[in-house]
Design a protein around this motif. Structure first.
Motif, short mmCIF file in Angstrom:
data_model
loop_
_atom_site.label_atom_id
_atom_site.label_comp_id
_atom_site.label_asym_id
_atom_site.label_seq_id
_atom_site.Cartn_x
_atom_site.Cartn_y
_atom_site.Cartn_z
N GLU A 19 -9.04 5.11 -17.97
CA GLU A 19 -9.79 6.41 -17.36
C GLU A 19 -9.31 7.06 -16.19
OE1 GLU A 19 -12.35 8.02 -18.84
OE2 GLU A 19 -13.15 6.31 -20.21
N PRO A 20 -9.35 8.41 -15.88
CA PRO A 20 -8.65 8.73 -14.89
C PRO A 20 -9.25 7.95 -13.43
CG PRO A 20 -9.27 10.58 -16.06
CD PRO A 20 -9.87 9.26 -16.44
N LEU A 21 -8.37 7.51 -12.66
CA LEU A 21 -8.68 6.45 -11.62
C LEU A 21 -8.17 6.74 -9.95
CD1 LEU A 21 -9.46 3.69 -10.57
CD2 LEU A 21 -7.17 3.06 -11.25
N THR A 22 -9.04 6.96 -9.16
CA THR A 22 -8.64 7.27 -7.64
C THR A 22 -8.82 6.00 -6.93
OG1 THR A 22 -9.12 9.78 -8.07
CG2 THR A 22 -8.88 8.73 -5.78
N LEU A 23 -7.23 5.64 -6.35
CA LEU A 23 -7.56 4.32 -5.65
C LEU A 23 -6.21 4.18 -4.66
CD1 LEU A 23 -8.95 1.41 -5.95
CD2 LEU A 23 -6.95 0.86 -7.56
N ALA A 24 -6.56 3.55 -3.46
CA ALA A 24 -5.31 3.24 -2.72
C ALA A 24 -5.08 1.91 -2.39
CB ALA A 24 -5.58 4.00 -1.19
N ILE A 25 -3.70 1.43 -2.72
CA ILE A 25 -3.47 0.01 -2.81
C ILE A 25 -2.44 -0.12 -1.59
CG2 ILE A 25 -2.73 -1.89 -4.42
CD1 ILE A 25 -3.18 -0.12 -6.54
N THR A 26 -3.21 -1.15 -0.68
CA THR A 26 -2.23 -1.34 0.37
C THR A 26 -2.23 -2.96 0.52
OG1 THR A 26 -3.85 -1.11 1.86
CG2 THR A 26 -2.31 0.78 1.75
N GLY A 27 -1.55 -3.50 1.40
CA GLY A 27 -1.64 -5.04 1.53
C GLY A 27 -0.67 -5.85 0.99
N LYS A 28 -0.85 -7.15 1.12
CA LYS A 28 0.05 -8.16 0.62
C LYS A 28 -0.11 -8.71 -0.80
CE LYS A 28 3.42 -8.82 3.19
NZ LYS A 28 4.78 -8.10 2.71
#
Ligand SMILES: Nc1ncnc2c1ncn2[C@@H]1O[C@H](COP(=O)(O)OP(=O)(O)OP(=O)(O)O)[C@@H](O)[C@H]1O
Length: 224
Positions: A19-28
């Motif tokens: 499904e349409p997803l809004t997300l920020a992915i940062t980190g290790k």
């Protein structure tokens, strides 16, 4: 790593994989868990551009994956079955293959092949035939081929699947020590138990985005 999902979704005809997803992915370290068919692999393939979103956008380190011809070169992907990933019969030739395609000099290729094997203490694998390797050795060989090209982000799709306890521990140690950012998709909950951020997918939706303990509890509820 800096990955942005902007209403990014994937449908195959009438079937919605994500499904349409809004997300920020940062980190290790990011763990990704969920039932079979919940959308984990689709999510990962969006990041390296193997799958393009049918709605929205995925931006990896500032670049829209839809603009990349095939895969995003900054993302290395270790597939569920690493034997399908190793293209050439001899391990060192396979590691060199991806480097040749990038047009590196012979000396640079040799140095990188040696360097990546040494990094995992896997020099003895250099001249081995890939089809004769054990499951753990195959994972290491696949890691060498992918990491030799210098991706900043690594995606591992079920890296401990079918490994015995010894090889599983080896892969767990390798993941813990990787300087690269890593996204680990797994059914092996112990493997991601120490991660600060774990995404739980359910029926093509993000059901939780929490530290491992909370995410695993949510997953257990879903699976019950
Ligand atoms: N190429 C495709 N064509 C049609 N449907 C697809 C395709 N790829 C994935 N799907 C469907 O999308 C949904 C999500 O699949 P996905 O492989 O992302 O799940 P997963 O969580 O990785 O599953 P698993 O744990 O079994 O590997 C499933 O219903 C699957 O059948």
């Amino acid at each position: 790593m800096n990955i942005q999902f902007e209403s990014a979704g994937v449908s195959f005809g009438a079937r919605v994989a994500l499904e349409p997803l809004t997300l920020a992915i940062t980190g290790k370290r990011i763990g990704v868990i969920g039932l079979n068919g919940s959308g984990k692999t689709t999510f990962a393939r969006l990041i390296n551009g193997l799958t393009k979103p049918t709605t929205g956008r995925v931006i990896v380190n500032g670049r829209d994956t839809a603009d990349e011809k095939t895969v995003v070169t900054d993302v290395g992907f270790i597939f569920q079955s690493p034997q399908n990933q190793i293209i050439l019969p001899i391990v060192k030739d396979d590691i060199a293959f991806g480097l040749k395609r990038r047009g590196l000099s012979k000396a640079e290729i040799e140095a990188r092949v040696e360097g990546v094997l040494a990094r995992f203490g896997a020099e003895a694998l250099a001249d081995r035939r890939a089809h004769e390797l054990s499951g753990g050795e195959l994972q290491v060989a696949a890691l060498c081929s992918v990491l030799a090209t210098g991706p900043g982000i690594l995606i591992l799709d079920e890296p401990t699947n079918q490994l015995d306890l010894k090889n599983r521990a080896l892969v767990e140690r390798i993941i813990a020590g990787l300087p690269e950012s890593a996204i680990v998709i797994t059914h092996d909950l112990e493997l991601i138990a120490g991660f600060e951020r774990v995404l739980v997918f359910h029926e093509g939706r993000l059901a939780a985005d929490e530290p491992a303990a909370e995410a695993i509890a949510r997953y257990r509820e879903i699976a019950a």
